[in-house]
Design a protein around this motif. Structure first.
Motif, PDB file in Angstrom:
ATOM      1  N   PHE A  22      -0.606  -1.189  10.908  1.00 49.48           N
ATOM      2  CA  PHE A  22      -2.019  -1.205  11.286  1.00 49.48           C
ATOM      3  C   PHE A  22      -2.815  -0.113  10.580  1.00 49.48           C
ATOM      4  N   MET A  23      -2.383   1.150  10.717  1.00 48.77           N
ATOM      5  CA  MET A  23      -3.120   2.243  10.089  1.00 48.77           C
ATOM      6  C   MET A  23      -3.021   2.189   8.574  1.00 48.77           C
ATOM      7  N   GLY A  24      -1.895   1.737   8.074  1.00 47.48           N
ATOM      8  CA  GLY A  24      -1.760   1.607   6.634  1.00 47.48           C
ATOM      9  C   GLY A  24      -2.771   0.641   6.053  1.00 47.48           C
ATOM     10  N   ALA A  25      -3.000  -0.446   6.752  1.00 43.63           N
ATOM     11  CA  ALA A  25      -4.002  -1.418   6.290  1.00 43.63           C
ATOM     12  C   ALA A  25      -5.399  -0.811   6.309  1.00 43.63           C
ATOM     13  N   ALA A  26      -5.716  -0.060   7.379  1.00 41.60           N
ATOM     14  CA  ALA A  26      -7.033   0.568   7.479  1.00 41.60           C
ATOM     15  C   ALA A  26      -7.232   1.609   6.384  1.00 41.60           C
ATOM     16  N   HIS A  27      -6.217   2.424   6.135  1.00 39.73           N
ATOM     17  CA  HIS A  27      -6.320   3.440   5.093  1.00 39.73           C
ATOM     18  C   HIS A  27      -6.394   2.793   3.710  1.00 39.73           C
ATOM     19  N   SER A  28      -5.654   1.720   3.505  1.00 44.02           N
ATOM     20  CA  SER A  28      -5.687   1.041   2.209  1.00 44.02           C
ATOM     21  C   SER A  28      -7.086   0.530   1.901  1.00 44.02           C
ATOM     22  N   GLN A  29      -7.712  -0.083   2.897  1.00 45.83           N
ATOM     23  CA  GLN A  29      -9.081  -0.567   2.697  1.00 45.83           C
ATOM     24  C   GLN A  29     -10.008   0.585   2.317  1.00 45.83           C
TER      25      GLN A  29
ATOM     26  N   VAL B 228     -13.885  12.652  -8.158  1.00 43.14           N
ATOM     27  CA  VAL B 228     -12.683  12.117  -8.788  1.00 43.14           C
ATOM     28  C   VAL B 228     -12.412  10.747  -8.181  1.00 43.14           C
ATOM     29  N   ARG B 229     -11.692   9.920  -8.896  1.00 44.90           N
ATOM     30  CA  ARG B 229     -11.433   8.558  -8.427  1.00 44.90           C
ATOM     31  C   ARG B 229     -10.052   8.462  -7.788  1.00 44.90           C
ATOM     32  N   PRO B 230      -9.979   8.056  -6.506  1.00 41.41           N
ATOM     33  CA  PRO B 230      -8.657   7.858  -5.905  1.00 41.41           C
ATOM     34  C   PRO B 230      -7.968   6.637  -6.500  1.00 41.41           C
ATOM     35  N   VAL B 231      -6.693   6.800  -6.802  1.00 45.69           N
ATOM     36  CA  VAL B 231      -5.883   5.727  -7.383  1.00 45.69           C
ATOM     37  C   VAL B 231      -4.742   5.418  -6.429  1.00 45.69           C
ATOM     38  N   MET B 232      -4.602   4.162  -6.048  1.00 44.83           N
ATOM     39  CA  MET B 232      -3.575   3.747  -5.095  1.00 44.83           C
ATOM     40  C   MET B 232      -2.252   3.582  -5.836  1.00 44.83           C
ATOM     41  N   SER B 233      -1.560   4.703  -6.022  1.00 44.78           N
ATOM     42  CA  SER B 233      -0.397   4.736  -6.902  1.00 44.78           C
ATOM     43  C   SER B 233       0.841   4.082  -6.308  1.00 44.78           C
ATOM     44  N   VAL B 234       1.188   4.441  -5.050  1.00 45.09           N
ATOM     45  CA  VAL B 234       2.464   3.970  -4.514  1.00 45.09           C
ATOM     46  C   VAL B 234       2.418   3.898  -2.991  1.00 45.09           C
ATOM     47  N   LEU B 235       3.011   2.863  -2.460  1.00 45.42           N
ATOM     48  CA  LEU B 235       3.180   2.671  -1.018  1.00 45.42           C
ATOM     49  C   LEU B 235       4.654   2.837  -0.690  1.00 45.42           C
ATOM     50  N   CYS B 236       4.948   3.467   0.446  1.00 47.73           N
ATOM     51  CA  CYS B 236       6.331   3.683   0.847  1.00 47.73           C
ATOM     52  C   CYS B 236       6.580   3.064   2.216  1.00 47.73           C
TER      53      CYS B 236
ATOM     54  N   LEU C 192      -2.140  -5.192  -0.055  1.00 46.32           N
ATOM     55  CA  LEU C 192      -3.117  -4.141   0.220  1.00 46.32           C
ATOM     56  C   LEU C 192      -3.664  -3.461  -1.035  1.00 46.32           C
ATOM     57  N   GLY C 193      -3.067  -3.748  -2.191  1.00 43.26           N
ATOM     58  CA  GLY C 193      -3.639  -3.246  -3.433  1.00 43.26           C
ATOM     59  C   GLY C 193      -2.990  -2.006  -4.019  1.00 43.26           C
ATOM     60  N   TRP C 194      -1.710  -1.757  -3.696  1.00 39.30           N
ATOM     61  CA  TRP C 194      -1.006  -0.601  -4.243  1.00 39.30           C
ATOM     62  C   TRP C 194      -0.252  -0.994  -5.511  1.00 39.30           C
ATOM     63  N   ALA C 195      -0.135  -0.050  -6.436  1.00 35.56           N
ATOM     64  CA  ALA C 195       0.457  -0.353  -7.738  1.00 35.56           C
ATOM     65  C   ALA C 195       1.941  -0.652  -7.643  1.00 35.56           C
ATOM     66  N   GLU C 196       2.648   0.014  -6.728  1.00 37.42           N
ATOM     67  CA  GLU C 196       4.072  -0.230  -6.572  1.00 37.42           C
ATOM     68  C   GLU C 196       4.525   0.162  -5.175  1.00 37.42           C
ATOM     69  N   ALA C 197       5.777  -0.153  -4.863  1.00 35.74           N
ATOM     70  CA  ALA C 197       6.342   0.161  -3.554  1.00 35.74           C
ATOM     71  C   ALA C 197       7.695   0.833  -3.727  1.00 35.74           C
ATOM     72  N   VAL C 198       7.990   1.797  -2.830  1.00 40.85           N
ATOM     73  CA  VAL C 198       9.287   2.460  -2.809  1.00 40.85           C
ATOM     74  C   VAL C 198       9.743   2.564  -1.355  1.00 40.85           C
ATOM     75  N   THR C 199      11.003   2.919  -1.148  1.00 40.07           N
ATOM     76  CA  THR C 199      11.538   3.043   0.207  1.00 40.07           C
ATOM     77  C   THR C 199      11.894   4.482   0.585  1.00 40.07           C
ATOM     78  N   ASP C 200      11.865   5.397  -0.361  1.00 39.52           N
ATOM     79  CA  ASP C 200      12.222   6.788  -0.091  1.00 39.52           C
ATOM     80  C   ASP C 200      10.981   7.658  -0.224  1.00 39.52           C
ATOM     81  N   TRP C 201      10.448   8.139   0.909  1.00 37.44           N
ATOM     82  CA  TRP C 201       9.218   8.935   0.841  1.00 37.44           C
ATOM     83  C   TRP C 201       9.421  10.244   0.089  1.00 37.44           C
ATOM     84  N   LYS C 202      10.631  10.750   0.103  1.00 35.27           N
ATOM     85  CA  LYS C 202      10.876  12.015  -0.597  1.00 35.27           C
ATOM     86  C   LYS C 202      10.707  11.861  -2.107  1.00 35.27           C
TER      87      LYS C 202
END
Length: 386
Positions: A13-20, A33-41, A55-65
């Motif tokens: 839910f919050m991820g969708a709101a922040h993505s928008q 400066v321009r925010p760039v939606m680089s990666v979703l985890c 949601l419009g992110w360039a890529e996805a990963v599973t390890d937040w670290k």
């Protein structure tokens, strides 16, 4: 720097709101400066990839670290359950990443203290941190703060705040992470009560200094479902599990300036979907707001002739009002999602300008202390200093 790479942790839910917000902000506001939606985890690779594409992110990963090691990531946006906030935020700040963290900032005061201390250390290196109390970015509440600061209400006597929802009033609604104290920290108190604590402190420009309250759980057991990832589960298992958080919170408060406050947060107000209501009474006037009519602020000027005095309905859609000039012509209202865009705008500007954003992690810690005070008061039956 011309771009600000964003890594978002969590995508519900919050991820969708922040993505928008990240998508929209640079198209309506003039940003340094321009925010760039680089990666979703996310924890699940397939779900995270699907969310990134949707949601419009360039890529996805599973390890937040892993995102903390990337040179193209400058901001970590935390949209996960509360039990993970402290670990992610502290690690991100220590890695030199700016942090935007959803509310409530943490599940405990100890976690919030660790986060605030990490933010203070990071600020000395030019690294910024902010808590996502989005409602203070609603234009009508920004106008309310301005009127209080201008002295239009005089000395503040009373603050009344409610946050009313009904999404779990049905006892058959399944157990979810929001009803698990280990993950959520608290129930209605932290999830929605935190918002009205922050909003009222924001409007008054004062902190709550003392609280007395009670917490109630109306439905102590709920059906288990095959997944606990969202607000509702799927495929009921036929078993039940304990609800370990409050369903409703009521508390009284004293503000540092002497005003008395009454607060109510509940998920059992049948028929109320998202009624965040605030009324403030002062020696010279009053204000009233209801998020279910979010583009309106009610203002009573107590200095007017009694023959014509009354609450004035202000449509907060004029370009002179906070944030509104970037949007539509007067009278064309804004919605829930716009507050998140304003939040992103303020955060980007603070990072680019090297200033401390608000609400800070210190502000988030103050809210956490209020929540802890209410819990302690409910257990002891006495007033608690914040």
């Amino acid at each position: 720097m011309t771009e600000l790479g964003i890594a978002m942790i969590g995508h519900a839910f919050m991820g969708a709101a922040h993505s928008q917000a990240w998508r929209v902000a640079p198209h309506f506001f003039d940003l340094p400066v321009r925010p760039v939606m680089s990666v979703l985890c996310g924890r699940d690779a397939d779900r995270a990839q699907a969310a990134a594409e949707r949601l419009g992110w360039a890529e996805a990963v599973t390890d937040w670290k892993s995102v903390l090691e990337r040179d193209d990531v400058h901001v970590v946006d935390i949209c996960t359950p509360g039990d993970t906030h402290a670990e992610i935020a502290v690690a991100a700040l220590e890695a030199g990443k700016h942090v935007l963290c959803e509310k409530p900032m943490a599940n405990t005061v100890a976690e919030a203290v660790a986060m605030a201390e990490a933010a203070e250390r990071a600020a000395q290196r030019g690294v910024r941190a902010m808590v996502g109390f989005s409602y203070r970015r609603v234009p009508a509440l920004g106008l309310a703060r301005d009127l209080v600061a201008q002295g239009r209400l005089g000395r503040i006597h009373h603050v009344r705040a409610q946050y009313l929802q009904d999404w779990i009033v049905d006892p058959a609604a399944p157990l979810s992470w929001r009803l698990d104290k280990e993950k959520a920290g608290s129930g209605a108190l932290g999830d929605i009560g935190a918002h009205i604590v922050d909003a009222t402190q924001f409007i008054l420009g004062e902190k709550i200094s003392e609280v007395m309250g009670t917490l109630v759980t109306f439905v102590p057991e709920r059906p288990l479902a095959s997944t606990h990832s969202g607000l509702s589960g799927t495929a009921a298992t036929g078993q039940t599990g304990p609800v370990t958080v409050d369903d409703a919170a009521l508390f009284l408060a004293r503000f540092a300036g002497g005003a008395l406050g009454s607060f109510e947060a509940t998920r059992f107000a049948n028929g109320r979907k998202n009624a965040l209501r605030i009324e403030i009474n002062g020696s010279a006037g009053s204000l009233a707001f209801d998020f279910e009519d979010m583009n309106v602020l009610q203002f009573f000027d107590g200095t007017e002739d009694a023959a014509v005095a009354g609450f004035r309905r202000i449509m907060v859609t004029e370009p002179e009002h906070p944030y509104v000039a970037a949007w539509w012509p007067a009278g064309h209202g804004l919605g829930y999602e716009h507050a998140f865009t304003h939040q992103a705008v303020d955060f980007v500007r603070a990072v680019a300008e090297g200033t401390d954003p608000a609400p800070s992690f210190a502000d988030g810690l103050q809210v956490q202390r209020v929540l802890a005070g209410v819990e302690a008061s409910s257990a002891s039956g006495s007033w608690q200093q914040v």
